[in-house]
Design a protein around this motif. Structure first.
Motif, PDB file in Angstrom:
ATOM      1  N   VAL B 352      28.053 -24.285 -30.237  1.00 25.92           N
ATOM      2  CA  VAL B 352      26.852 -23.547 -30.639  1.00 25.92           C
ATOM      3  C   VAL B 352      27.183 -22.084 -30.890  1.00 25.92           C
ATOM      4  N   ILE B 353      27.934 -21.482 -29.971  1.00 23.71           N
ATOM      5  CA  ILE B 353      28.237 -20.057 -30.112  1.00 23.71           C
ATOM      6  C   ILE B 353      29.237 -19.850 -31.248  1.00 23.71           C
ATOM      7  N   ALA B 388      20.302 -15.867 -23.443  1.00 21.72           N
ATOM      8  CA  ALA B 388      19.997 -17.215 -22.948  1.00 21.72           C
ATOM      9  C   ALA B 388      21.288 -18.021 -22.791  1.00 21.72           C
ATOM     10  N   TRP B 389      22.175 -17.898 -23.765  1.00 19.11           N
ATOM     11  CA  TRP B 389      23.461 -18.622 -23.709  1.00 19.11           C
ATOM     12  C   TRP B 389      24.281 -18.159 -22.508  1.00 19.11           C
ATOM     13  N   THR B 391      23.147 -16.792 -19.856  1.00 24.51           N
ATOM     14  CA  THR B 391      22.465 -17.215 -18.636  1.00 24.51           C
ATOM     15  C   THR B 391      22.852 -18.641 -18.261  1.00 24.51           C
ATOM     16  N   ALA B 392      22.809 -19.529 -19.244  1.00 26.50           N
ATOM     17  CA  ALA B 392      23.193 -20.918 -18.960  1.00 26.50           C
ATOM     18  C   ALA B 392      24.641 -20.971 -18.492  1.00 26.50           C
ATOM     19  N   TYR B 393      25.493 -20.176 -19.151  1.00 30.72           N
ATOM     20  CA  TYR B 393      26.909 -20.135 -18.767  1.00 30.72           C
ATOM     21  C   TYR B 393      27.059 -19.693 -17.321  1.00 30.72           C
ATOM     22  N   LEU B 394      26.361 -18.616 -16.965  1.00 34.71           N
ATOM     23  CA  LEU B 394      26.500 -18.070 -15.609  1.00 34.71           C
ATOM     24  C   LEU B 394      25.920 -19.021 -14.564  1.00 34.71           C
ATOM     25  N   ILE B 395      24.809 -19.688 -14.906  1.00 34.09           N
ATOM     26  CA  ILE B 395      24.226 -20.622 -13.950  1.00 34.09           C
ATOM     27  C   ILE B 395      25.211 -21.755 -13.671  1.00 34.09           C
ATOM     28  N   MET B 396      25.900 -22.200 -14.719  1.00 36.36           N
ATOM     29  CA  MET B 396      26.886 -23.253 -14.516  1.00 36.36           C
ATOM     30  C   MET B 396      28.105 -22.742 -13.752  1.00 36.36           C
ATOM     31  N   LEU B 397      28.382 -21.449 -13.907  1.00 41.81           N
ATOM     32  CA  LEU B 397      29.474 -20.848 -13.133  1.00 41.81           C
ATOM     33  C   LEU B 397      29.108 -20.882 -11.648  1.00 41.81           C
ATOM     34  N   VAL B 398      27.834 -20.589 -11.353  1.00 43.20           N
ATOM     35  CA  VAL B 398      27.354 -20.707  -9.975  1.00 43.20           C
ATOM     36  C   VAL B 398      27.476 -22.163  -9.534  1.00 43.20           C
ATOM     37  N   PRO B 428      17.682 -20.286 -19.258  1.00 44.28           N
ATOM     38  CA  PRO B 428      17.819 -19.752 -20.605  1.00 44.28           C
ATOM     39  C   PRO B 428      16.477 -19.466 -21.269  1.00 44.28           C
ATOM     40  N   VAL B 429      15.471 -20.308 -21.003  1.00 45.15           N
ATOM     41  CA  VAL B 429      14.165 -20.086 -21.616  1.00 45.15           C
ATOM     42  C   VAL B 429      13.566 -18.776 -21.102  1.00 45.15           C
ATOM     43  N   LEU B 430      13.604 -18.605 -19.791  1.00 46.00           N
ATOM     44  CA  LEU B 430      13.086 -17.364 -19.206  1.00 46.00           C
ATOM     45  C   LEU B 430      13.865 -16.162 -19.719  1.00 46.00           C
ATOM     46  N   ALA B 431      15.184 -16.307 -19.747  1.00 45.92           N
ATOM     47  CA  ALA B 431      16.024 -15.189 -20.202  1.00 45.92           C
ATOM     48  C   ALA B 431      15.680 -14.833 -21.636  1.00 45.92           C
TER      49      ALA B 431
END
Lengths: 351, 545
Positions: B352-353, B388-389, B391-398, B428-431
């Motif tokens: 996507v990126i 948003a991208w 954010t999703a990346y960082l959440i998965m890092l967590v 990502p939606v919130l971000a």
């Protein structure tokens, strides 16, 4: 710092004038006013300041030379196994510490010197350079297209279809040899992933003591790791075999075993499960004796060992395979068969 | 160059040696025409343009230290008994790869330092690429003509991930071996061909005796070779396109304003290489990384708790940890969704990126070249998408470190995992929403500043008692900078009836494009920048407001 001392003839006439907002253009107040006039640095107008910068740069380069000498001295003088205490790092290898710092300083000061030189003594006047479109002008474009058409025409590739088609065919088939050359990278899977070293009559050998075990050796609530008899660490295929055969043995109260088959395959409450996680194959090593839960430390799949090793949390997709065990004539724990299903991660042919 | 003798009288009628060497080389390589175009090439200055340099220099450092390490490393899985100088490991059975890594760490003087520089530089290389990529993304530097260079950079990031993975797997220690096992488990999940790929990659069953040697040639030859080519291509394109710049007085889409390569950038960029190298060397001297001697050699039936990949693989690790363990069995086959889905999401998420520049240029329909960078606030939808991208990346890092998070913050591992599962969709939606609001707020502030001037902080009392704050009008430099950006208008679907009055079929893609365009540039997605008329009306009236 010493602006009074600057000889007057060096002072730019217009200095400081750029901060006064210019009256906005009458026609378009947002129009591009063009590059702002260059502002002089202290080094541009005061030779003494410039000299100071020069000395600073020279000092940095000198420090670098000294640090390199320090590096060589550390390399030669420090015993390579000497450990020192450095707050707050703790006990660390003295040589690594000394080499890292001296090399770091030797490199950093070269960089710092060069950057300081560039910032204070090299011209800092901004210059504008033109850009040109990346794409070619129409004439060039037309010429290239015409050249290509001419070349293609002369090759007769468009007209001699037979040549074109057979050439494409040859070029398409040719890489197949390369694909075949890769064939011997490894054997075909066959049923390798379905079998382990366990079979009827193989004794369960304690991983730590390398001795076969009696039921009395296994206390309630303990976790014991076992391997099949005959598999030794020095064996050529030890790693491959233990990757499938590794076993964990626990003892439960027979009443607390909820799964009927688990009870049948156990012996006096002793159950044997594959140690290899069914998620992606990490060895499971955490056992909570109160809840009978086993946890894989890699991705936290949790299995209830009192209930057929059912997955109760985490990403694993199916229970751990259980090994049917009993005791032989001499009273040692033994396997009654191989695992009924493949151990470890699931795969397409698993079914 | 027959006049050279006359030009340089100080060297007894001969040109200086450097000049003669250059002449010699020019006669054979034509370097003067290359130098003419590049020696005084102009580079614009901004702190964020340094991020790419960090990547380039850490890449060079990795190659230098990597070559050194190959002199001592034995890429072999033969089992040997350790008799080296590290006492706690003596008598242990281990692979030669592990043993030679111990030797590099304990018996080769400076070997540990080089190993740690190599590893730290890899960590910084990947982090640098991530941040550099974000800089390029948020400023719109990927737009025409730089889309291909964006792809080059993206490929470098992805290849860097796999080069890092194959590299830290080489010592054959317990931690990295666990990572390789995870990879093998993930490969097994691939439908139909999974078991075959696994057998071919490992030369049989896991772990076998081949993978270190195979990973070695991939790690030191195949991947870095491709990456070196891409880096060179990346740099050539940076030179060829000339660097982008932010809007400002005197800076247009048709020029590039800054300092010349020789001498300023030569000194600054060259010096920066030493700064980066110096900092990494010092870190490697102070902070231990991957102490394999404390982890032990790999055994497939052993594992340590808190097993973590290097940070750049943490995102993939998180996907695998968060996914529920779905498995579908049918006709004697198993579809291992619990592992295969994360594998697919991993690919899509990165794709996507990579493809974003093409998506955006399709939506805008803009075919012009862009050399002036966007401020992130002036492209709210793009900025919001990027955040948003990330954010999703960082959440998965967590998610990849859910056990570490749980133990360090005394949380339930189950709660952390559920947070990640929900957060991956909701975050990502919130971000997106929050970022877009912030961007629009900043655009409003810019608009106010242009129209009403800068808040001076001076409170003035008028004769009739009213208090007002004095606003200082902006200079023309500032006015220009704040209004230089372009604003797109949402694309309309053309007339649905052609010139003959016949109903035209509107394609689905056309409708989608109009919708996306509305989302990007509609009324809710940008604040109209102040016009000259608005400015004149306000400034011609009363002075201070």
């Amino acid at each position: 710092m010493s602006s009074q001392d600057i000889p007057e003839e060096n002072l730019p006439a217009e200095q400081g004038g750029t901060h006064v907002p210019k009256p906005a253009d009458d026609k378009n107040p947002f129009a591009d006013p063009g590059l702002p006039p260059h502002e002089h640095r202290i080094q541009d107008i005061d030779e003494r300041a410039a000299k100071r910068s020069e000395r600073a740069v020279a000092l940095l380069f000198t420090v670098s030379m000294l640090a390199t000498l320090g590096f060589i001295a550390s390399f030669v003088a420090i015993p390579h196994d000497k450990s020192i205490y450095v707050f707050p790092l703790g006990h660390i290898n003295a040589m690594n510490f000394a080499l890292g710092l001296t090399l770091g300083v030797a490199l950093f000061t070269i960089g710092a010197g060069a950057v300081h030189w560039a910032r204070t003594l090299m011209s800092d006047e901004e210059v504008a350079d033109e850009r040109h479109p990346i794409e070619a002008d129409p004439e060039t474009r037309a010429k290239v297209h015409a050249d290509f058409k001419q070349g293609a025409k002369e090759s007769v590739i468009g007209r001699r279809k037979l040549i074109r088609n057979t050439m494409l065919g040859a070029l398409t088939l040719m890489p197949l040899s390369g694909v075949f050359l890769l064939r011997d990278l490894g054997p075909l899977p066959g049923t390798k992933l379905r079998h382990t070293l366990w079979s009827k009559g193989k004794l369960l050998v304690n991983m730590n003591t390398n001795e076969p075990m009696r039921p009395s050796d296994i206390g309630v609530g303990s976790l014991t790791f076992a391997k099949p008899e005959g598999l030794e660490e020095h064996d050529h295929d030890f790693q491959n075999e233990i990757a499938k055969a590794a076993l964990m043995i626990i003892r439960l109260e027979p009443d607390s075993i909820k799964d009927k088959r688990e009870l049948e395959w156990s012996h006096e409450g002793i159950v044997a499960y594959s140690k290899i996680c069914t998620h992606v194959g990490c060895p499971i090593s955490l056992y909570e004796q109160q809840t009978h839960h086993a946890l894989c430390p890699c991705h936290q799949s949790t299995f209830d060992l009192a209930d057929g090793a059912r997955v109760i949390f985490g990403p694993a997709g199916h229970p751990l395979p259980q090994l049917r065990i009993g005791v032989n004539d001499e009273g040692y724990l033994e396997a009654l068969s191989d695992f009924e299903e493949p151990v470890g991660p699931a795969f397409w042919e698993r079914g | 160059m027959s006049t050279a003798a006359n030009d340089a009288p100080r060297s007894r009628g001969k040109a200086p040696a450097g000049e003669r060497v250059a002449d010699w080389a020019d006669g054979r390589l034509g370097i003067y025409s290359l130098a003419k175009a590049n020696m005084r090439k102009i580079f614009p200055d901004h702190w964020s343009f340094m991020l790419g340099e960090v990547c380039l220099y850490s890449f060079i450092i990795i190659i230098l230290t990597g070559v050194y390490l190959t002199l001592f490393f034995h890429p072999s899985m033969n089992e040997v008994t350790y008799h080296g100088s590290y006492v706690p490991m003596q008598g242990q059975l281990m692979s030669e790869a592990y043993k030679s890594t111990l030797d590099i760490s304990f018996d080769v003087r400076g070997g540990l330092l080089i190993r740690q520089i190599h590893h730290w530089a890899a960590i910084i290389f990947l982090a640098g690429m991530f941040v550099h990529m974000m800089r390029v993304f948020f400023t719109g530097a990927f737009r025409k003509p730089r889309e291909i260079n964006w792809l080059f950079g993206f490929l470098l990031f992805v290849l860097g991930m796999f080069t890092g993975f194959t590299g830290y797997s080489l010592p054959d220690d317990l931690l990295s071996g666990t990572g390789v096992r995870f990879t093998q488990g993930a490969i097994l999940s691939v439908p139909i061909v999974g078991t075959y790929i696994s057998m071919f990659l490992f030369g049989g069953e896991f772990p076998g005796t081949d993978f270190v040697a195979r990973f070695y040639s991939i790690h030191i030859l195949l991947l870095p070779g491709i990456m070196l080519g891409l880096v060179v291509g990346h740099l050539i394109l940076v030179f060829y396109h000339k660097h982008t710049q932010f809007a400002g007085p005197g800076k247009t889409n048709k020029n590039v304003v800054g300092m010349p390569l020789l001498p300023v950038y030569m000194a600054k960029a060259g010096g920066f290489f030493f700064l980066v190298f110096g900092v990494i060397a010092a870190i490697a001297g102070i902070v231990s990384v991957n102490p394999i001697w404390a982890i032990g050699p790999y055994r497939p039936d052993q594992v340590s708790t808190g097993a973590q990949p290097d940070w750049y693989m943490g995102f993939a690790e998180g996907l695998v940890r968060a996914m529920p363990g779905w498995e579908i069995n049918f006709w004697g086959h198993t579809l291992v969704l619990g592992v295969f889905v994360p594998l697919v999401i991993f690919g899509i998420f990165l794709a996507v990126i990579a493809l974003y520049p093409f998506i955006e240029s399709w939506v805008t329909g803009d075919k012009r070249e862009h050399h002036i960078l966007d401020r992130p606030r002036n492209a709210p939808t793009r900025t919001a998408f990027g955040v948003a991208w990330v954010t999703a990346y960082l959440i998965m890092l967590v998610g990849g470190g859910n056990d570490i998070v749980a133990t360090h913050f005394h949380l339930s591992i189950n709660a952390v995992t559920w947070f990640v599962r929900i957060g991956f969709f909701l975050g990502p939606v919130l971000a997106f929403i929050v970022t877009k609001r912030i961007c629009l707020g900043l655009q409003r502030r810019d608009r106010d500043k242009v129209l009403h001037g800068r808040e001076s902080g001076i409170i003035k009392r008028l004769p009739h008692g009213e208090f007002i704050e004095v606003h200082e009008p902006l200079s023309q430099d500032q006015l220009h900078t704040l209004t230089a950006h372009e604003q797109y208008q949402p694309a309309e679907i053309g007339p649905t009836v052609d010139e003959n009055g016949v109903q035209r079929k509107v394609k689905g893609s056309e409708k989608l494009r109009a919708k996306l365009s509305e989302a990007y540039y509609g009324e809710d997605s940008q604040i109209p920048k102040p016009t000259v008329e608005e400015y004149k009306e306000i400034t011609s009236g009363h002075g201070h407001h």
